[in-house]
Write an enzyme that holds these catalytic residues in place. Structure first.
Site, mmCIF file in Angstrom:
data_model
loop_
_atom_site.group_PDB
_atom_site.id
_atom_site.type_symbol
_atom_site.label_atom_id
_atom_site.label_comp_id
_atom_site.label_asym_id
_atom_site.label_seq_id
_atom_site.Cartn_x
_atom_site.Cartn_y
_atom_site.Cartn_z
ATOM 1 N N HIS A 189 -15.126 -16.243 -48.696
ATOM 2 C CA HIS A 189 -13.862 -15.606 -48.333
ATOM 3 C C HIS A 189 -13.161 -16.386 -47.226
ATOM 4 C CE1 HIS A 189 -14.722 -11.282 -49.960
ATOM 5 N NE2 HIS A 189 -14.929 -12.221 -50.856
ATOM 6 N N LYS A 230 -21.738 -8.210 -37.455
ATOM 7 C CA LYS A 230 -22.438 -9.195 -36.619
ATOM 8 C C LYS A 230 -23.960 -9.058 -36.592
ATOM 9 C CE LYS A 230 -19.111 -11.624 -35.667
ATOM 10 N NZ LYS A 230 -19.070 -12.829 -36.483
ATOM 11 N N TYR A 271 -14.856 -13.559 -35.868
ATOM 12 C CA TYR A 271 -15.327 -13.066 -37.169
ATOM 13 C C TYR A 271 -16.113 -14.138 -37.930
ATOM 14 C CZ TYR A 271 -15.349 -9.851 -41.094
ATOM 15 O OH TYR A 271 -15.756 -8.980 -42.071
HETATM 16 C C1 PHB Z 1 -20.592 -4.882 -46.008
HETATM 17 O O1 PHB Z 1 -21.625 -4.190 -46.063
HETATM 18 O O2 PHB Z 1 -20.168 -5.489 -46.984
HETATM 19 C C2 PHB Z 1 -19.869 -4.974 -44.714
HETATM 20 C C3 PHB Z 1 -20.363 -4.267 -43.627
HETATM 21 C C4 PHB Z 1 -19.680 -4.339 -42.410
HETATM 22 C C5 PHB Z 1 -18.532 -5.110 -42.315
HETATM 23 C C6 PHB Z 1 -18.053 -5.812 -43.402
HETATM 24 C C7 PHB Z 1 -18.728 -5.738 -44.613
HETATM 25 O O3 PHB Z 1 -17.865 -5.171 -41.136
#
Ligand code: PHB
Ligand code: APR
Length: 390
Positions: free
Chosen positions: A72, A296, A384
C-alpha cells in the site's frame, strides 16, 4: 538442557529473534506455552512497516509475504462524511507498507524454524527464571507434565504482556507507565472482497471505524465499542449496519459477506523501563503495549529483536557488550515515539465517552489540518511507514 540464548515465547518477537540468531550461528531454544495450532490461528494486526518487510526479506522468511502481501502507498482519513487520502509514499521518498496478517507472519516463522530443525518446544510453559545476575541464568519450564531447566548465557523474554519475563524482574528495578482508554475495538474478519483498496480510518459522531483487509477475498473491519463490550449484543446484521453508517461516503457502498471471526479487544498504552536486568532482556509486548490505531505493536516488537539480535551477535563474535549495554535505551527511543504516535492517532479518531461538542470540533480541526497541510501529512506518513532513525 543447555543453550546460548533461551527464548521464552513463540510470537513474532521470539521467532524472529530465533531466526536472526540462527543466521548468525548463535544457538537458541524457543519455549512456547501454547500449542502450534493455537499460535497459528490467533488473529492479530496486519500492517508491516517497510523496515520490517526488509528485515524479513534479509532474514530469508519474506518469500510468501512478498507473494501474498498487499503493498500500500497510502491510507485515508475520513471525517464529516468525506475521505481524504494521505499519499504516504509520495511524502516519504517512496516508502510503503505491506498488509500481511500477523497470523501469516507467525506461520512463516514457525515453518522456517521447523525446516531448520531447531528446537521450538510447544506446550512448554516457562514458570520461572533464575540466576539473572550470574553468567549462567536459567529458565524453569513445564513440558509434558515435567518441570525442567534450560541453562543459558542469556534469556530473551519475548513472552507477551502476560508472560513471566517482566514479572521476574526484582522489585524496584522497573518503572512502569500506563494508560487505559475508555473504549475498545470490535473486530471482524469477513469472507468478502475488501470494499476499499487502502486502509481507511473513519471519525464519526457515533464513534470510530476502520476498514482494512487481509487478502483479495478477506476483509478486516473494526468498530469502536466499550472496552468490555458484550459480543452477544452484536449479531452480524448490527455490525454491518454500524459499519455502513460509520463509513458512508457518497457514491460508495460497503460489500457484506459471511463473518468468519469476531472479537473485542480493550486498548491500553504501557511501557516498562529498563528492558534489561542482568542477563534477562525483554522484547515486544513483554515490555510495551500500544493501542492498535496506527498498527505499531508488531512493528515495535520486530524492531526490538532486530537490536537485540545485533547486540547478541556482536557479543558472541567479539565479547564486546556495548550494544547489549545500549539495548534498553536504544529500544525505548523508538518505543516512546510509537507510544506517542499511537496515542495521537487514537485520541484524534475515537469518540471519548461523554464527549462534548468542543471535543469533537478539536478533533475535526486536527483532522482537517492533517489532511490539508503537507507538513502535518508528512509527519503522519513518516511515522506510519516507520521512522528510519528515532
Ligand atoms: C488490521 O488489523 O488490518 C489493522 C489494525 C490496526 C490498524 C490498521 C490495520 O491501525
Ligand atoms: N512460557 C512460554 N511462552 C509464553 C509464556 C510462558 N510463561 N507466556 C506467554 N508465552 C507466549 C504466548 O503464548 C505467545 O505465543 O509468548 C508469546 C508472546 O507472543 P505475542 O503476544 O505475540 O508477543 P510478541 O511476540 O511480542 O508480538 C507482539 O503481538 O500482541 C501482538 O499487537 C501485538 O502485534 C504485536 C505482537
Amino acid at each position: 538442557m543447555r543453550t546460548q540464548v533461551g527464548i521464552i515465547g513463540a510470537g513474532p518477537a521470539g521467532l524472529t529473534l530465533g531466526r536472526l540468531l540462527e543466521n548468525a550461528g548463535v544457538e537458541t531454544v524457543v519455549l512456547e506455552a501454547r500449542s502450534r495450532e493455537y499460535c497459528e490461528a490467533r488473529i492479530r494486526a496486519g500492517v508491516l512497516e517497510q523496515g520490517v518487510v526488509d528485515l524479513f526479506d534479509e532474514a530469508g522468511v519474506g518469500e510468501r509475504m512478498r507473494r501474498e502481501g498487499l503493498v500500500h502507498h497510502g491510507i485515508s482519513l475520513q471525517f464529516d462524511g468525506e475521505r481524504h487520502r494521505i499519499p504516504m509514499s509520495d511524502l516519504t521518498g517512496g516508502r510503503t507498507i505491506v498488509v500481511y496478517g500477523q497470523t501469516e507472519v507467525t506461520k512463516d516463522l514457525i515453518a522456517a524454524r521447523v525446516a531448520s530443525g531447531l528446537p521450538l518446544l510447544f506446550e512448554a510453559e516457562g514458570v520461572g527464571v533464575e540466576a539473572l545476575e550470574t553468567a549462567r541464568p536459567a529458565i524453569r519450564y513445564r513440558h509434558g507434565g515435567v518441570e525442567q531447566t534450560l541453562e543459558c548465557d542469556v534469556i530473551a523474554a519475548c513472552d507477551g504482556f502476560h508472560g513471566i519475563g517482566r514479572q521476574s524482574m526484582p522489585a524496584g528495578v522497573l518503572r512502569e507507565f500506563s494508560r487505559e482508554y475508555p473504549y475498545g475495538w470490535l473486530g471482524i474478519l469477513a469472507a468478502v472482497a475488501p470494499s476499499v483498496d487502502e486502509v481507511v480510518y473513519s471519525h464519526t459522531e457515533r464513534g470510530f471505524a476502520l476498514l482494512s483487509m487481509r487478502s483479495p477475498t478477506r476483509s478486516r473491519y473494526y468498530l469502536q465499542c466499550a472496552s468490555n463490550e458484550d459480543l452477544a449484543a452484536w449479531p452480524d446484521e448490527r455490525i454491518w449496519e454500524e459499519l455502513r453508517s460509520r463509513t458512508a461516503v457518497d457514491g460508495w457502498t460497503l460489500a457484506e459477506g459471511p463473518v468468519l471471526e469476531k472479537g473485542v479487544t480493550g486498548m491500553r498504552s504501557y511501557v516498562c523501563e529498563p528492558l534489561r536486568h542482568g542477563r534477562l532482556f525483554l522484547a515486544g509486548d513483554a515490555a510495551h503495549i500500544v493501542p492498535p490505531t496506527g498498527a505499531k505493536g508488531l512493528n515495535l516488537a520486530i524492531q526490538d529483536v532486530r537490536l537485540l539480535g545485533e547486540a547478541l551477535v556482536r557479543w558472541y563474535e567479539s565479547r564486546d557488550d556495548s550494544l547489549l549495554e545500549a539495548y534498553s535505551d536504544a529500544c525505548l527511543r523508538r518505543v516512546w515515539r510509537c507510544e506517542h504516535f499511537s496515542w495521537w492517532m487514537t485520541t484524534m479518531l475515537h469518540l471519548p465517552p461523554g464527549a462534548d461538542p468542543f471535543d469533537l470540533q478539536l478533533q475535526r480541526s486536527q483532522l482537517r489540518y492533517v489532511t490539508t497541510s503537507q507538513a502535518q501529512a508528512r509527519a503522519l506518513a513518516e511515522n506510519y511507514v516507520g521512522l528510519e532513525r528515532v
